[in-house]
Design a protein around this motif. Structure first.
Motif, short mmCIF file in Angstrom:
data_model
loop_
_atom_site.label_atom_id
_atom_site.label_comp_id
_atom_site.label_asym_id
_atom_site.label_seq_id
_atom_site.Cartn_x
_atom_site.Cartn_y
_atom_site.Cartn_z
N SER A 1 5.77 6.36 -11.28
CA SER A 1 5.10 5.07 -10.81
C SER A 1 5.74 4.58 -9.48
N ASP A 2 7.10 4.67 -9.36
CA ASP A 2 7.70 4.48 -7.88
C ASP A 2 7.36 5.56 -6.77
N LYS A 3 7.08 6.56 -7.08
CA LYS A 3 6.70 7.78 -6.39
C LYS A 3 5.10 7.37 -5.88
N ILE A 4 4.42 7.09 -7.01
CA ILE A 4 3.06 6.49 -6.45
C ILE A 4 2.96 5.49 -5.36
N HIS A 5 4.01 4.49 -5.62
CA HIS A 5 4.13 3.35 -4.73
C HIS A 5 4.69 3.89 -3.44
N GLN A 6 5.51 4.70 -3.33
CA GLN A 6 6.08 5.01 -2.05
C GLN A 6 5.23 5.91 -1.27
N GLN A 7 4.17 6.76 -1.97
CA GLN A 7 2.94 7.32 -1.26
C GLN A 7 1.92 6.35 -0.96
N ARG A 8 1.76 5.32 -1.71
CA ARG A 8 0.73 4.19 -1.06
C ARG A 8 1.31 3.84 0.17
N ASN A 9 2.36 3.21 -0.04
CA ASN A 9 3.03 2.70 1.23
C ASN A 9 3.01 3.58 2.61
#
Length: 431
Positions: free
Chosen positions: A308-316
């Motif tokens: 989930s954190d990885k997806i968040h970072q990718q979106r950022n």
């Protein structure tokens, strides 16, 4: 009943002659040439078995080795219950079997022969096919009999064919594929695997039989030699008179029986103890499994959080990249700034140089960015302070806190010269 075989390309020349009945001079004496006209091929493609094989192999990848099994064949024999059935019903059986096999092994594109032979002792079908699988890594079809005819496939084949026929033609077929002659491949492997154990058990049983046969022989002999008499006048009793030798033999057997009972009780006690140990071990393993399952659950939760954190970072990253493209479409940075920002990123996340030389190189790059003012000074200052603290352990005897790049290099040079002088002095004293 059905059995399977695998063939190399070299085998197929001779097999094609047999399947397609290209000659009347057969080595198989069961073939009746007068009934060959009753044969038919359910694979209605042009050409013979050999040409069909070559055509399909041109379309897929097949290793160029003589030992590669390029073709597989199921031979399905007409069940006993259908031997007296009409030719129409027999053909229906083979047609439905062909449908099952064709669907199971990749469709008709892989089928190269389905010859039904009625000119031998029992009608049967030779279903020949190219064992094709999809190679996901190289994104192509390839020939692999090993991947198609797996142990699980061979184990389940007869049961699933039997079920298919019962569903499709219940009015004709009730049973026959599964019979007392059908042995699962797992049973054969198990017999081979445990053959040594079976032989050992046979020896034990033979020894037991020998031990029990001997007492029986003794009893039979005693019974034959025994003399039954009636004694007494008023109180008549029937007695058995034994020879002394027979009496002694019975005594030996009685003692042997007592000994056997004692040994049995010992064996029983040992077995019960082993069972108890196994039960304890089982409970321990169950507890360990439970703990591992709990740990696995925890790790799965951690994995989901990281994902989930990885997806968040990718979106950022996508959003910030978009912002930069809008505000600074022609944004370009120098190589010095590029390296400086990488170093800054590492230092801000507690990353440090691997040695003094790399540390000095980092400091030089940051000094250059400080002069050029390419990086915000407050971030740059904090990073340089952290880097200087790291380098301080390499710069000994520092009296003045000159942490400029030139100052650090000068101190480093001074220390190296002092070290050389000490080594030279030590060498002179030894001489």
């Amino acid at each position: 009943m059905a059995h399977v075989q695998k063939f190399t390309k070299g085998n197929m020349q001779g097999l094609s002659i047999h399947l397609d009945r290209k000659t009347e001079n057969h080595s198989n004496e069961d073939i009746d040439n007068e009934r060959t006209h009753l044969n038919y091929d359910l694979c209605e493609k042009e050409g013979d078995t050999l040409s069909r094989m070559n055509e399909r192999l041109d379309e897929v990848y097949c290793m160029d080795r003589k030992d590669v099994k390029a073709c597989c064949e199921w031979v399905v024999t007409l069940p006993e219950s259908l031997k007296d059935a009409s030719h129409e019903h027999q053909r229906t059986f083979f047609e439905n079997t062909y449908e099952f096999l064709s669907d199971r092994y990749g469709g008709e594109q892989n089928v190269i022969s389905a010859n039904v032979h009625n000119d031998e002792t029992t009608p049967h079908m030779h279903f020949d096919f190219i064992p094709v699988v999809w190679d996901a890594k190289k994104e192509r079809e390839k020939v692999s009999a090993k991947e198609v005819l797996t142990r699980a496939e061979l184990k389940n084949f007869h049961t699933e064919l039997d079920r298919h026929l019962k569903e499709r033609i219940p009015e004709i077929y009730q049973e026959g594929i599964l019979n007392d002659k059908t042995i699962g491949i797992e049973n054969i492997h198990s017999l081979k695997k445990h053959s040594a154990e079976i032989e050992e058990q046979k020896k034990v049983m033979a020894a037991d039989l020998k031990r029990f046969k001997k007492p029986k022989d003794v009893f039979d002999k005693v019974d034959g030699n025994a003399e039954k008499k009636t004694v007494g006048i008023m109180n008549k009793k029937e007695v058995v008179v034994l020879l002394k030798k027979d009496y002694e033999n019975l005594g030996v057997l009685a003692k042997s029986s007592i000994k056997s009972d004692y040994q049995f009780e010992n064996y029983k006690s040992v077995a019960e103890n082993k069972i108890g140990d196994l039960e304890k071990s089982k409970k321990g393993l169950e507890g360990k499994i439970e703990r591992l399952e709990q740990k696995n659950t925890y790790l799965e939760r951690e994995k989901q959080l990281i994902k989930s954190d990885k997806i968040h970072q990718q979106r950022n990253a996508v959003v910030y990249k978009s912002i930069l493209e809008d505000k600074e479409p022609d944004l370009e940075i120098s190589e010095s700034e590029f390296k400086g920002r990488l170093i800054l990123h590492s230092l801000e996340r507690d990353g440090m140089p691997k040695d003094k030389a790399e540390g000095l190189n980092w400091l030089e790059i940051l000094e250059e960015n400080k002069i050029n003012q390419t990086i915000p000074q407050n971030r740059l200052g904090k990073a340089m302070d952290k880097l200087k603290s790291f380098l301080e352990k390499f710069i000994k005897r520092v009296k003045t806190a000159d942490f400029s790049l030139d100052g650090l290099k000068e101190k480093d040079k001074e220390i190296n010269q002092q070290t050389k002088r000490k080594k030279s002095k030590s060498y002179d004293m030894e001489r």
